[in-house]
Enzyme design. Structure first.
Site, PDB file in Angstrom:
ATOM      1  N   ASP A  80       0.870  -1.253  -0.066  1.00 43.62           N
ATOM      2  CA  ASP A  80      -0.035   0.041   0.069  1.00 43.62           C
ATOM      3  C   ASP A  80       0.992   1.386  -0.179  1.00 43.62           C
ATOM      4  O   ASP A  80       0.717   2.234  -0.700  1.00 43.62           O
ATOM      5  CB  ASP A  80      -0.932  -0.003   1.319  1.00 43.62           C
ATOM      6  N   GLU A 130      -5.015   7.479   0.297  1.00 46.20           N
ATOM      7  CA  GLU A 130      -5.538   6.878   1.198  1.00 46.20           C
ATOM      8  C   GLU A 130      -4.578   6.657   2.430  1.00 46.20           C
ATOM      9  O   GLU A 130      -4.873   6.589   3.429  1.00 46.20           O
ATOM     10  CB  GLU A 130      -6.067   5.194   0.712  1.00 46.20           C
ATOM     11  N   ASP A 139      -6.196   5.444  -4.941  1.00 45.53           N
ATOM     12  CA  ASP A 139      -6.263   4.640  -3.973  1.00 45.53           C
ATOM     13  C   ASP A 139      -5.032   3.738  -4.449  1.00 45.53           C
ATOM     14  O   ASP A 139      -4.982   3.192  -5.558  1.00 45.53           O
ATOM     15  CB  ASP A 139      -7.440   3.872  -4.277  1.00 45.53           C
ATOM     16  N   ILE A 178      -3.826   0.672  -3.207  1.00 46.48           N
ATOM     17  CA  ILE A 178      -4.354  -0.602  -3.693  1.00 46.48           C
ATOM     18  C   ILE A 178      -5.725  -0.427  -3.167  1.00 46.48           C
ATOM     19  O   ILE A 178      -6.322  -0.550  -2.181  1.00 46.48           O
ATOM     20  CB  ILE A 178      -3.789  -1.685  -2.699  1.00 46.48           C
ATOM     21  N   ASP A 179      -6.579  -0.500  -4.357  1.00 45.30           N
ATOM     22  CA  ASP A 179      -7.974  -0.829  -4.156  1.00 45.30           C
ATOM     23  C   ASP A 179      -8.441  -2.274  -3.994  1.00 45.30           C
ATOM     24  O   ASP A 179      -8.252  -2.887  -4.992  1.00 45.30           O
ATOM     25  CB  ASP A 179      -8.791   0.123  -5.236  1.00 45.30           C
ATOM     26  N   THR A 234      -8.070  -4.453  -0.809  1.00 52.56           N
ATOM     27  CA  THR A 234      -7.071  -5.209  -0.571  1.00 52.56           C
ATOM     28  C   THR A 234      -7.318  -6.543  -0.069  1.00 52.56           C
ATOM     29  O   THR A 234      -6.632  -7.234   0.113  1.00 52.56           O
ATOM     30  CB  THR A 234      -6.638  -4.402   1.245  1.00 52.56           C
ATOM     31  N   HIS A 246     -19.341  -5.375   1.674  1.00 49.12           N
ATOM     32  CA  HIS A 246     -19.040  -4.274   1.233  1.00 49.12           C
ATOM     33  C   HIS A 246     -20.444  -3.624   0.412  1.00 49.12           C
ATOM     34  O   HIS A 246     -20.655  -2.417  -0.007  1.00 49.12           O
ATOM     35  CB  HIS A 246     -18.119  -4.116   0.162  1.00 49.12           C
ATOM     36  N   SER A 293     -12.430  -4.672  -6.064  1.00 44.81           N
ATOM     37  CA  SER A 293     -12.047  -3.463  -6.428  1.00 44.81           C
ATOM     38  C   SER A 293     -12.759  -2.558  -7.766  1.00 44.81           C
ATOM     39  O   SER A 293     -13.843  -3.167  -8.160  1.00 44.81           O
ATOM     40  CB  SER A 293     -10.573  -3.552  -6.649  1.00 44.81           C
ATOM     41  N   LYS A 307     -13.929  -3.545 -11.767  1.00 45.70           N
ATOM     42  CA  LYS A 307     -15.752  -3.619 -11.791  1.00 45.70           C
ATOM     43  C   LYS A 307     -15.731  -2.678 -12.801  1.00 45.70           C
ATOM     44  O   LYS A 307     -16.204  -2.777 -13.993  1.00 45.70           O
ATOM     45  CB  LYS A 307     -16.368  -3.608 -10.722  1.00 45.70           C
ATOM     46  N   ARG A 354     -23.402  -0.937  -6.077  1.00 47.50           N
ATOM     47  CA  ARG A 354     -22.846  -0.883  -5.021  1.00 47.50           C
ATOM     48  C   ARG A 354     -23.725  -0.211  -4.107  1.00 47.50           C
ATOM     49  O   ARG A 354     -23.939   1.120  -4.167  1.00 47.50           O
ATOM     50  CB  ARG A 354     -21.607  -0.130  -5.063  1.00 47.50           C
ATOM     51  N   ASP A 384     -12.111   5.843  -4.144  1.00 44.01           N
ATOM     52  CA  ASP A 384     -12.572   4.647  -4.481  1.00 44.01           C
ATOM     53  C   ASP A 384     -13.525   4.676  -5.652  1.00 44.01           C
ATOM     54  O   ASP A 384     -13.867   3.665  -6.176  1.00 44.01           O
ATOM     55  CB  ASP A 384     -13.545   3.939  -3.339  1.00 44.01           C
TER      56      ASP A 384
HETATM   57  N1  A2P Z   1     -17.407  -1.868   4.838  1.00 45.28           N
HETATM   58  C1  A2P Z   1     -17.221  -1.345   3.700  1.00 45.28           C
HETATM   59  N2  A2P Z   1     -18.349  -1.246   2.947  1.00 45.28           N
HETATM   60  C2  A2P Z   1     -18.016  -0.756   1.505  1.00 45.28           C
HETATM   61  N3  A2P Z   1     -16.682  -0.683   1.034  1.00 45.28           N
HETATM   62  C3  A2P Z   1     -15.607  -1.096   1.910  1.00 45.28           C
HETATM   63  C4  A2P Z   1     -15.730  -1.338   3.180  1.00 45.28           C
HETATM   64  N4  A2P Z   1     -14.697  -1.684   3.847  1.00 45.28           N
HETATM   65  C5  A2P Z   1     -13.601  -1.097   2.775  1.00 45.28           C
HETATM   66  N5  A2P Z   1     -14.145  -0.790   1.704  1.00 45.28           N
HETATM   67  C6  A2P Z   1     -13.500  -0.433   0.372  1.00 45.28           C
HETATM   68  O1  A2P Z   1     -14.346  -0.830  -0.650  1.00 45.28           O
HETATM   69  C7  A2P Z   1     -13.450  -0.855  -1.741  1.00 45.28           C
HETATM   70  C8  A2P Z   1     -13.362  -2.259  -2.215  1.00 45.28           C
HETATM   71  O2  A2P Z   1     -14.737  -2.352  -2.787  1.00 45.28           O
HETATM   72  P1  A2P Z   1     -15.162  -3.787  -3.302  1.00 45.28           P
HETATM   73  O3  A2P Z   1     -15.996  -4.402  -2.499  1.00 45.28           O
HETATM   74  O4  A2P Z   1     -15.931  -3.253  -4.477  1.00 45.28           O
HETATM   75  O5  A2P Z   1     -14.095  -4.658  -3.795  1.00 45.28           O
HETATM   76  C9  A2P Z   1     -12.079  -0.605  -1.126  1.00 45.28           C
HETATM   77  O6  A2P Z   1     -11.870   0.561  -1.579  1.00 45.28           O
HETATM   78  C10 A2P Z   1     -12.221  -1.080   0.143  1.00 45.28           C
HETATM   79  O7  A2P Z   1     -11.274  -0.430   0.830  1.00 45.28           O
HETATM   80  P2  A2P Z   1      -9.751  -0.828   0.574  1.00 45.28           P
HETATM   81  O8  A2P Z   1      -9.432   0.010  -0.601  1.00 45.28           O
HETATM   82  O9  A2P Z   1      -9.097  -0.282   1.817  1.00 45.28           O
HETATM   83  O10 A2P Z   1      -9.666  -2.329   0.197  1.00 45.28           O
HETATM   84 MG    MG Z   2     -10.050   1.328  -1.972  1.00 43.43          MG
END
Ligand code: A2P
Ligand code: MG
Length: 769
Positions: A448, A474, A536, A538-539, A541, A635, A674, A677, A691, A703
């Site tokens: 990251d 981030e 971001d 790493i989108d 993670t 998410h 990430s 999509k 989403r 994001d």
């Molecule tokens: N509880 C959550 N609800 C929605 N999105 C989240 C949540 N926790 C982290 N994310 C972020 O959603 C994105 C990933 O989305 P997706 O589910 O579409 O893969 C990332 O940016 C992730 O953070 P991060 O970038 O730190 O991984």
């Molecule tokens: Mg992200």
């Protein structure tokens, strides 16, 4: 012809019979008869012939071992008679006024070593230094010839002591020397001392290393720790330990380095040198920052001088308090930097009360420290490589195609590509080590931060600096500055530097402080005015840890609007993933999506294939559509997305009891992590992205900024659940309380209606009445 036959031809014994010229026989004959150089007349006659033949004959001896079969051997690249037989011949030659065979001093002659030690001990300073060097080189040549010679050198009285004293004396000499020289001269001499061919102290260290000293000798030296013996020994032991840890091909050769002397100003060389010694020059950096650009050199020079005076780089440092210069030399030679004297001392000590030896080899083996070049920041040198030329060419082409953000786009692509390389390396490590199953997520953290640093570096290097650099990202350095984060910071530093060196575009070496400050480049709050990069690093993670999809997502905001976006998706197939739940269809993976406002969207491979225009799918019948959603159930609200998309039917027996249709999507959802999509949607792999985070979750601009422009420039629409455009001008967060939807223009009206209906129903179901 073999050596044995030569001896037969050349030597006859007193009785006139052919002497057996085998090793044993030749030795016997010479020992018994020739030891006193009493040779028979026959031998006298034949020795002349033998002498004239020895060159021809010698070439038949197989090369390889120092001592070839028979009474000849290899030495210094030539074949020579063995000592015993050769001694007889030489004695005879001398007695009869024949020219002697060209033999060197016998290498295993302890007297010769003693003479060299005497010579070296008396030769100090001025011309004597050269002669001392010559003596040391000869000792080295003797020692390296065979193990027997090594033991002989070690056993020669005073030899080891002399070697150690050369190193110790050089410390004292250099201390005096440092106070008498100008800063520039001083630095040149310090830095270049490791680049010159050799010095007496280096030769002495080399011999000590090659001797493989016995334990009693080591203990003797340790026992006499009066003014530097201990440090010297530490260095030698360290060198031994390090060399044993290194592949053989790296031993004995100096690292290839670019000359930093001519091209870089004093302050850079000084910092780079200290960096290599593991002592970041924070004091000098702070002074330089306070002094401003013009006086920076002077400020650094003066601090450097104080430091040199206070604690000379050549003066042995107390154990554990810093890095010994010879440690640095040794480390530089074998390709390591971060080792300290204390570790070496622990390694050398047999006392159980001391910590165990800890020779730390970095997890990412460094190659970068051979490039002692300016630290980051300031004043980055411009890239000069072919990669940079390609970058400029791509910017020029886009500009010709009417892209007002051409240079920024080229920089952004380069930035995420480089960051993706780092992430790929870490993900590979994670998957191999199985770390994803553990609570310790530090590798992800390393990736990251590393990704963020590389993006910030490339943007600062490549993007036109219209105003001050601003990035909303981030990560910040707060966690890394806390106690206990040293190791992770070190890993990040190594990884980033290694990636930069591997890439080859930039001659930059990050210090730890440089790493921290580069991370903090991402602390901007964004907002409605000016330009801000949005990153971001790493989108996704979770996907990254699982070995699935993730993205490096970078966008540019100009006056609150997203004007450019790039998405590097290292694990995304270049072919469609429409119905594969994000898995690869066997095609090449690694997609780079990009879009600039008004110029459309493109995809290319991360390896650098030509970019191709992309567009969202043209489906207008929801029944044919498929939709993307988060892989992670936490998410997005799956019951809501399900109810938006699907035909809902309830049965009572065979009768349809209840049936309503929102969108009527038939295909199962495609779940991937990430902003990949958004990329997949933009190239038409699917028709809809839904989403709906859980209540209370605040969406961040990084994001969605890059992903949304890729989709809109590909002809799609991205809105909130009410149909409003996303507003990126409000700072770090998107001001949303419902979800985000994306699709093509044809499907958007029916999607919006379905979303609003589903939300209304959900709210009704949740309300008590
Ligand atoms: N509880 C959550 N609800 C929605 N999105 C989240 C949540 N926790 C982290 N994310 C972020 O959603 C994105 C990933 O989305 P997706 O589910 O579409 O893969 C990332 O940016 C992730 O953070 P991060 O970038 O730190 O991984
Ligand atoms: Mg992200």
């Amino acid at each position: 012809m073999t050596m044995r036959r030569t001896s037969v031809v050349g030597c006859r014994n007193a009785e006139g019979a052919d002497a057996d010229a085998s090793d044993a026989a030749a030795g016997k004959e010479c020992g018994e008869v020739g030891g006193e150089a009493h040779l028979t007349e026959n031998m006298v006659c034949t020795l002349g012939a033998a002498r004239s033949r020895h060159r021809t004959v010698a070439k038949d001896i197989p090369r390889g071992s120092a001592r070839s079969p028979g009474s000849w051997r290899w030495q210094s690249g030539r074949r020579r008679p063995t000592t015993r037989c050769g001694g007889v011949i030489q004695a005879w030659c001398a007695a009869h006024s024949f020219e002697r065979f060209p033999t060197p001093h016998p290498p295993d002659d302890s007297c010769r070593v003693a003479a060299l030690v005497d010579e070296g001990t008396t030769m100090l300073g001025g011309d004597g230094r050269q002669r001392q060097l010559a003596a040391l080189r000869e000792i080295k040549a003797i020692a390296t010839e065979s193990d027997r010679n090594k033991r002989c050198v070690e056993a020669t009285p005073g030899a080891v002591k002399f070697l150690v004293s050369v190193v110790v004396q050089s410390h004292a000499a250099a201390s005096t020397y440092t106070s008498a020289r100008s800063d520039d001269d001083l630095l040149d001499s310090v830095i270049n001392s490791r680049m010159s061919t050799s010095s007496p102290e280096e030769e002495a260290l080399g011999v000590l290393y090659s001797l493989k000293l016995s334990e009693p000798t080591l203990r003797r030296i340790l026992g006499k720790d009066n003014g530097g013996f201990l440090d010297t020994l530490a260095s030698v032991l360290l060198l031994k330990a390090m060399t044993s840890a290194m592949p053989p091909e790296r031993l004995g050769c100096r690292p290839r380095r670019r000359s930093i002397r001519s091209r870089t100003p004093l302050r850079y060389r000084w910092r780079a040198f200290l960096e290599e010694a593991g002592e970041p020059d924070d004091e000098a950096s702070a002074a330089a920052a306070a002094a401003g650009e013009e006086q920076e050199d002077d400020a650094v020079a003066s601090i450097s001088r104080q430091r040199l005076a206070r604690r000379s780089l050549y003066t042995p440092t107390p154990a554990g308090s810093g890095t010994h210069p010879y440690t640095c030399m040794a480390a530089a030679r074998v390709g390591l930097v971060s080792v300290s004297v204390s570790h070496a001392l622990h390694a050398s000590s047999s006392s159980p009360s001391l910590r165990p030896p800890r020779l730390r080899l970095p997890p990412y083996l460094p190659r970068h420290h051979h490039h002692l070049l300016p630290t980051f920041p300031p004043n980055y040198p411009r890239p000069s490589s072919a990669a940079a030329a390609r970058l400029r060419a791509s910017a020029t082409m886009s500009q010709a195609a009417g892209n007002p953000y051409a240079a920024e786009l080229a920089a952004a692509k380069k930035a995420v590509t480089l960051a993706a390389r780092l992430c790929q390396a870490v993900q590979k490590d994670i998957l191999q080590s199985g770390v994803q199953s553990k609570a310790d997520q530090s590798p992800v953290t390393v990736a990251d931060y590393g990704s963020q640093i590389l993006v910030s570096l490339v943007l600062k290097m490549e993007a036109p600096a219209s105003s001050s650099f601003s990035m909303v990202a981030e990560e910040d350095s707060e966690e890394l500055r806390k106690e206990g984060a040293e190791e992770i910071l070190e890993n990040i530093t190594e990884l980033v530097n290694e990636t930069i060196v591997d890439d080859g575009t930039y001659s930059i070496y990050f210090s730890k402080e440089g790493i921290l400050s580069a991370i903090d480049d991402g602390k901007s709050e964004g907002g409605p005015s000016g330009r801000h990069w949005v990153l971001d690093p790493i989108d996704g993670t979770k996907g990254f840890l699982r070995g699935d999809q993730y993205a490096i997502a970078l966008a540019l905001l100009d006056e609150g609007k997203v004007v450019l976006g790039v998405l590097a998706c290292p694990n995304l197939s270049l072919g469609s993933i429409g119905n594969l739940n994000g898995g690869s269809s066997g095609d090449q993976v690694g997609a780079l999506f990009s879009a600039t406002i008004g110029c459309g969207a493109e995809v290319e491979s991360l390896q650098g294939s030509p970019a191709q225009k992309i567009s969202v799918c043209s489906i207008d019948n929801p029944v044919e559509a498929s939709f993307f959603e988060s892989y992670e159930g936490a998410h997005s609200l799956r019951d809501l997305t399900g109810s938006i998309a699907e035909v809902h039917e309830s049965y009572l027996g065979n009768l349809v009891f209840e049936c309503w249709q929102k969108l009527g999507v038939q295909a199962p959802p495609v779940r991937i992590d990430s902003q990949a999509k958004y990329g997949a949607l933009a190239r038409g792999d699917g028709a809809i992205y839904l989403r709906f985070p859980h209540k209370g979750y605040r969406e961040k601009i990084w994001d969605h900024a890059a992903g949304s422009i890729v989709v809109t420039e590909a002809g799609g629409l991205v809105t909130d659940a009410s149909g409003n455009d996303l507003d990126f001008s409000k700072g770090r967060f998107l001001d949303l309380d419902t979800g985000i939807i994306a699709t093509n223009k044809q499907l958007m009206p029916s999607l919006l209606k379905a979303v609003q209906d589903a939300i209304k129903e959900q709210n009704q179901a949740a309300s008590p009445l």
